[in-house]
Design an enzyme around this catalytic site. Structure first.
Site: not given
Ligand code: SF4
Length: 360
Positions: A50, A133, A151, A212
């Site tokens: 860490e 942290y 963090d 995403c």
């Molecule tokens: Fe991050 Fe996209 Fe997952 Fe939302 S959907 S936590 S913006 S990677």
């Protein structure tokens, strides 16, 4: 930009929180990064990793972690190390105060805690180099405590999940995120939960282009649902980094180079360096009385180094002196010693050039 109120954050927590944690842990079980410090929960190893990971990329840390453990496999071994050995082993990782704090903390742990990392968070927080942290990460991963390490990466993840413009640099806002993260922490897997969030922030919920489409939390992510991931986290107000200009002088006399050790406190504490003149330019040399008549001057080029709070612009020169420059402080070292001394990364390129020139 949507900025949720406390009530809407609460709504996210109640409606999405528990399912989001289940998805996160299932993803972690499938995808977790195979990292050397994850092979054991031994607190010394977790602490060491860490500290090394503070402000430093995982790929950079891996070889240093292995080399450190091979050399100082236990807290007791580390506590008995010489300061200079530890600084040398840290060379290239940057932020050298971490190495000094690590050693100081190891010595404190050996004198007060039986050479163990303290299990009590308050005691960990009293050690040099351990902030909120790191104390929480060690607590959760090594001791199974219900703590969330928050963090900038974790603030970004929660800012997007809840569509809240938290600013990662704001410590008060980090604590709000910590409370939220701890409120959904699974009691049976606190370490995995923290590591899963770390992995998500490092590999999926990336700062500029979050992935995403492969994110296990996309169903629960408000920024994704509203197509506004780029709005989160909030941006800190822009500040210009102050710039300092220096002339670096590698003085050479009788085949040896002059080096000085920096003070024990402050920036790059305890590391070695060449001599300096304020301001970066050849004018600085002539103002300091260094001319072709007094020395053979070899330009070493310009280097720029960014610290978090300032930038150094450095012009380097090797000054092959025609007579003994009579330095009172510091010492004269040969090429082998120069290569072995702990030097800041900011000066590494100059040292390399000096070593190449000395070999000729
Ligand atoms: Fe991050 Fe996209 Fe997952 Fe939302 S959907 S936590 S913006 S990677």
């Amino acid at each position: 930009m949507i900025d949720m109120t406390d009530a809407t954050i609460e709504k996210w927590r109640f409606k999405a929180g528990p399912q989001a944690v289940r998805s996160l842990l299932a993803w972690f079980d499938r995808e977790k990064r195979d990292l050397p410090w994850r092979q054991s929960k031994e607190p010394y190893r977790i602490w060491l990793s860490e500290i090394m990971l503070q402000q430093t990329q995982v790929a950079t840390v891996i070889p240093y972690f292995a080399a450190f453990l091979a050399r100082w496999p236990t807290m007791r071994d580390l506590a008995q190390a010489e300061d200079e050995q530890v600084l040398k082993a840290w060379e290239g990782l940057g932020y050298y105060s971490r190495a000094r704090n690590l050693l100081a903390a190891a010595r404190i742990c050996c004198s007060r805690h039986g050479c163990q990392v303290p299990a009590v968070e308050k005691e960990r927080l009293s050690l040099p180099g351990i902030g909120e942290y790191t104390a929480a990460a060690i607590g959760a991963i090594a001791f199974g405590q219900p703590a969330a390490a928050v963090d900038g990466n974790i603030v970004r993840v929660f800012a997007r999940l809840t569509a809240t413009a938290w600013n990662p640099a704001d410590l008060a806002q980090r604590r709000v995120v910590r409370r939220l993260a701890e409120s959904i922490l699974p009691a049976d897997r606190p370490g995995d939960y923290n590591e899963a969030l770390m992995d998500l922030g490092a590999t999926v919920c990336l700062p500029r282009q979050p992935r995403c489409e492969v994110c296990p939390l996309k169903t629960y992510c408000r920024a994704f649902a509203t197509g506004s991931t780029g709005d989160y986290p909030g941006k800190p107000p822009k500040k210009d980094r102050p710039t300092e200009a220096w002339t670096v002088l590698a003085l050479v006399w009788s085949g040896k180079v002059h080096v000085r050790q920096r003070p024990d406190q402050g920036l790059l504490a305890g590391l070695y360096e060449f001599d300096w003149l304020e301001s970066a330019s050849e004018d600085a040399l002539s103002r300091a009385g260094l001319t072709a008549a007094s020395a053979h001057i070899v330009p070493l080029g310009r280097q720029t180094h960014d610290f978090t709070h300032k930038r150094w612009i450095m012009d380097g020169f090797l000054i092959d002196c025609r007579q003994d420059p009579q330095r009172v402080e510091g010492r004269w070292v040969d090429a082998a010693e120069l290569a072995a001394l702990p030097f800041p990364t900011a000066l590494a390129a100059f040292r390399q050039k000096v070593l190449e020139l000395l070999k000729i």
